[in-house]
Design an enzyme around this catalytic site. Structure first.
Site, short mmCIF file in Angstrom:
data_model
loop_
_atom_site.label_atom_id
_atom_site.label_comp_id
_atom_site.label_asym_id
_atom_site.label_seq_id
_atom_site.Cartn_x
_atom_site.Cartn_y
_atom_site.Cartn_z
N SER A 148 16.53 2.57 -55.22
CA SER A 148 16.15 1.18 -55.21
C SER A 148 15.95 0.62 -56.62
O SER A 148 16.88 0.59 -57.42
CB SER A 148 14.89 1.01 -54.36
OG SER A 148 14.55 -0.35 -54.19
N ASP A 164 22.39 -0.88 -45.44
CA ASP A 164 21.39 -1.57 -46.25
C ASP A 164 21.87 -2.95 -46.63
O ASP A 164 22.95 -3.10 -47.22
CB ASP A 164 21.11 -0.74 -47.51
CG ASP A 164 20.18 -1.45 -48.48
OD1 ASP A 164 19.34 -2.25 -48.03
OD2 ASP A 164 20.28 -1.20 -49.69
N HIS A 190 18.23 1.41 -46.74
CA HIS A 190 17.93 1.18 -48.15
C HIS A 190 17.39 2.44 -48.82
O HIS A 190 17.67 2.70 -49.98
CB HIS A 190 16.93 0.03 -48.28
CG HIS A 190 16.64 -0.33 -49.70
ND1 HIS A 190 17.61 -0.76 -50.58
CD2 HIS A 190 15.48 -0.32 -50.42
CE1 HIS A 190 17.07 -1.01 -51.77
NE2 HIS A 190 15.79 -0.75 -51.69
#
Length: 471
Positions: free
Chosen positions: A175, A392, A448
């Site tokens: 991320s 995601d 994600h």
């Protein structure tokens, strides 16, 4: 052995190199008690988790944790916790977890791992995803909160013992670490080239669903949601035409584009942005700002917040972990300083949520793109693995592929499937330039944080890549 480190505050991202180097120096000085934690996963990785705590008090400690509330008997892993001072005055304290490799600690790669952020805790990784311990999901309360050994663990970060200086060293994260990791890697390579001591045997880096370029990553979302059938062909074509392919920096006078984007928002309002196949978790107030979907450009960018900005998907593990981590006996077992008794542990720090309309009091967000750092690293003797959960919406794989293409690398292996347990686990490509090579991989069905909902596949992928084996 490998080292994984979680970075929790962007203000200190470039202190990590000095942190790593100074920690190694301290390791060679027997009179110092500051140590970095190292955590290793079975057969090849050191695992370290760090929490940044700002304090004027220097806390020197190092503890071996043999038992934990909720785990029956002694821990079958080497777990160490403590505090390490960062900066010249040591007035910023890193709380760490160190798990030693269960394979060959003297030769296994070291991995400094960073989780999502810049506001989220790595304890959830240690106890919930690819760490050595995981919840027994049949236990309903935090008072019991029985843990079990994770058979698919990795383990995470290191930067402590000088005897590991010759081990291959990798940086990793997911991320928001798409911004941090290439910057830190660039600093380490530059430091080695400048002859700084100690020399870190860095070999490369890996990042999952990495936020890399705010504009391009976010701009790829409309194309992505069309590709996965969340908006119709007609909606997509109209939005593309009226917005001229620009969905991020929208002309406030372009009413046709604004209208189309509101239609897109309406289609996505009840979609889990981190994994489109997962349910929405209203109990965690994920959509406390859902009214923003009904507003126009003033809130456009707020609807597509940075990866850390929205609550996580529904998860019993999350609530159990929060309750468990705030128990006094747990804090005592982990040797958390009494100085922080009044501070409640939370999975993510909401004060660090990014908001385009407001200036954060917690940190300064001043890096819009880390692509330039990736480009610099292509001139180093370096390996890179970039992987993306293909469900995601926050950082779609399409945006990731776009910035990878901008590096102008040579294609070595074109798109092909990679396998886990004789099943297609995703698709991969490989690129190279000079002494640099980059592997891109999707994780089929991954969100994600693919290492959470596809942890077996991700564990296999990382183990193979760190072992220099093809996916």
């Amino acid at each position: 052995m490998r080292v994984y480190v979680q970075v929790e505050d962007t203000r200190d991202m470039l202190k990590i190199r000095s942190f790593a180097r100074s920690t190694m120096k301290l390791q060679s000085q027997s009179h110092q008690q500051h140590r970095n934690l190292v955590k290793q996963f079975k057969n090849m990785v050191l695992f370290v988790v760090l929490f940044l705590i700002v304090s004027l008090e220097v806390i020197e400690s190092r503890f071996h944790v043999q038992t934990l509330p909720g785990f029956v008997g002694n821990l079958p892993i080497t777990l160490e916790t403590g505090y390490i001072g960062v900066g010249e005055a040591d007035n910023e304290q890193w709380f760490y977890y160190f798990v030693e490799s269960e394979g060959n600690p003297e030769k296994d790669p070291l991995v400094l791992w960073g989780a999502a952020g810049p506001s989220c805790s790595t304890l959830s990784i240690l106890m919930g995803t690819i760490g050595p311990i995981t919840f027994n999901k049949t236990i309903p309360t935090s008072e019991e909160a029985i843990f079990e050994i994770n058979p698919y663990r990795l383990t995470k970060w290191f930067v402590d013992h000088p005897k590991f200086l010759n081990n291959p060293f990798y940086l990793g994260g997911v991320s928001y670490n798409g911004i941090l990791v290439p910057m830190i890697a660039h600093e380490i390579y530059n430091g080695n080239e400048a002859g700084e001591y100690p020399q870190i045997n860095i070999k490369g880096y890996f990042i999952g669903n990495p936020l890399t370029d705010i504009h391009d990553d976010y701009n790829s979302r409309v194309t992505f949601v069309h590709r996965v059938a969340l908006i119709s062909d007609a909606i997509y074509e109209s939005t593309k035409e009226n917005c001229h392919g620009e969905y991020f920096n929208v002309d406030p006078n372009n009413t046709l584009c604004l209208h189309d984007l509101q239609v897109v928002f309406k289609c996505l309002e009840r979609i889990n942005k981190e994994n489109i196949l997962d349910p929405i978790c209203d109990t965690l107030d994920t959509f406390k700002n859902s009214h923003l979907f009904r507003r126009s450009l003033a809130s456009f960018k707020d609807n597509w917040l940075l990866p850390q900005a929205q609550a996580q998907p529904c998860s019993e593990d999350s609530s159990l972990l929060t309750a468990w981590a705030n128990r006094r006996d747990v804090r005592e077992a982990l040797h958390v300083s009494e100085v922080y008794d009044k501070i409640k542990w939370e999975r993510c720090n909401d004060s660090m949520v990014f908001d385009y309309r407001k200036k954060s009091k917690s940190y300064t967000y001043n890096i819009a793109s880390s692509v330039a750092y990736h480009k610099h690293l292509t001139y180093s003797n370096c390996r890179a693995l970039i992987y993306s959960g293909d469900h995601d919406t926050k950082v779609p794989y399409l945006g990731t592929l776009n910035w990878i293409k901008s590096l102008n690398l040579s294609l070595v292996n074109d798109w092909r499937p990679w396998f886990f347990d004789k099943q297609v686990a995703g698709y991969t490509m490989k690129y190279s330039a000079r002494d640099y090579n980059l592997t891109f991989a999707t994780v089929k069905g991954g969100g994600h944080q693919a290492d959470s909902n596809k942890f077996k596949e991700c564990s296999s992928m990382l183990t193979r890549w760190l072992s220099n084996n093809a996916l």
